[in-house]
Write a protein that holds these residues in place. Structure first.
Motif, mmCIF file in Angstrom:
data_model
loop_
_atom_site.group_PDB
_atom_site.id
_atom_site.type_symbol
_atom_site.label_atom_id
_atom_site.label_comp_id
_atom_site.label_asym_id
_atom_site.label_seq_id
_atom_site.Cartn_x
_atom_site.Cartn_y
_atom_site.Cartn_z
ATOM 1 N N ALA A 44 -3.944 -10.407 -3.206
ATOM 2 C CA ALA A 44 -4.136 -10.409 -4.492
ATOM 3 C C ALA A 44 -2.977 -9.335 -5.342
ATOM 4 O O ALA A 44 -2.425 -9.625 -6.308
ATOM 5 N N GLU A 45 -2.747 -8.341 -4.298
ATOM 6 C CA GLU A 45 -1.725 -7.338 -4.520
ATOM 7 C C GLU A 45 -0.260 -8.240 -4.770
ATOM 8 O O GLU A 45 0.498 -8.078 -5.697
ATOM 9 N N GLU A 46 0.078 -9.232 -3.808
ATOM 10 C CA GLU A 46 1.151 -10.152 -3.786
ATOM 11 C C GLU A 46 1.324 -10.833 -4.971
ATOM 12 O O GLU A 46 2.258 -11.012 -5.602
ATOM 13 N N ALA A 78 -11.186 -7.049 8.100
ATOM 14 C CA ALA A 78 -9.946 -7.669 8.073
ATOM 15 C C ALA A 78 -9.715 -8.517 7.053
ATOM 16 O O ALA A 78 -8.726 -8.612 6.372
ATOM 17 N N GLN A 79 -10.711 -9.452 6.742
ATOM 18 C CA GLN A 79 -10.875 -10.536 5.527
ATOM 19 C C GLN A 79 -10.307 -9.956 4.322
ATOM 20 O O GLN A 79 -9.595 -10.414 3.500
ATOM 21 N N LYS A 80 -11.446 -8.870 4.112
ATOM 22 C CA LYS A 80 -11.007 -8.009 2.992
ATOM 23 C C LYS A 80 -9.712 -7.554 2.646
ATOM 24 O O LYS A 80 -9.068 -7.610 1.491
ATOM 25 N N LYS A 81 -9.034 -6.948 3.870
ATOM 26 C CA LYS A 81 -7.581 -6.414 3.617
ATOM 27 C C LYS A 81 -6.697 -7.574 3.128
ATOM 28 O O LYS A 81 -5.683 -7.498 2.433
ATOM 29 N N ARG A 82 -6.917 -8.732 3.812
ATOM 30 C CA ARG A 82 -5.908 -10.029 3.620
ATOM 31 C C ARG A 82 -6.177 -10.446 2.044
ATOM 32 O O ARG A 82 -5.193 -10.633 1.568
#
Length: 80
Positions: free
Chosen positions: A11-13, A2-6
Motif C-alpha cells: 500500500a505504501e509503495e 508478516a502478511q499484514k506487513k507485506r
C-alpha cells in the motif's frame, strides 16, 4: 503478522507511485526539448541527428560517418 506487513508495504509503495506520477504531470523532459530545438536549427542546413550504435567503436563509426567513408558496412572502413 508478516502478511499484514507485506500488505502495508504494498500500500505504501502504491501511494508513493501515485504521488510520484502526480508530481510528474506537466514535466517537460529537457532532453526532448533540447533535441527538438537542435532539429529545428539543423533543418535549414539540411543536417539531421543520426544515431550510431553503441558497440565500443561508436566514436570511430560516428567520425567515419561524418567523413563519408562509412556506408553502414561494419567491415568496411572500420575493420582491423
Amino acid at each position: 503478522k508478516a502478511q499484514k506487513k507485506r500488505e502495508q508495504k504494498a500500500a505504501e509503495e502504491e501511494r508513493r507511485y501515485a504521488e510520484a506520477k502526480e508530481s510528474m504531470k506537466g514535466w517537460d523532459d529537457p532532453k526532448v526539448r533540447e533535441e527538438s530545438q537542435l532539429k529545428e536549427r539543423l533543418a535549414p542546413l539540411n543536417l539531421k541527428i543520426k544515431s550510431i550504435q553503441a558497440d565500443g567503436h561508436c566514436l570511430y563509426r560516428a567520425l567515419a560517418d561524418q567523413c563519408g567513408s562509412c556506408e553502414g558496412d561494419a567491415d568496411g572502413a572500420l575493420s582491423s
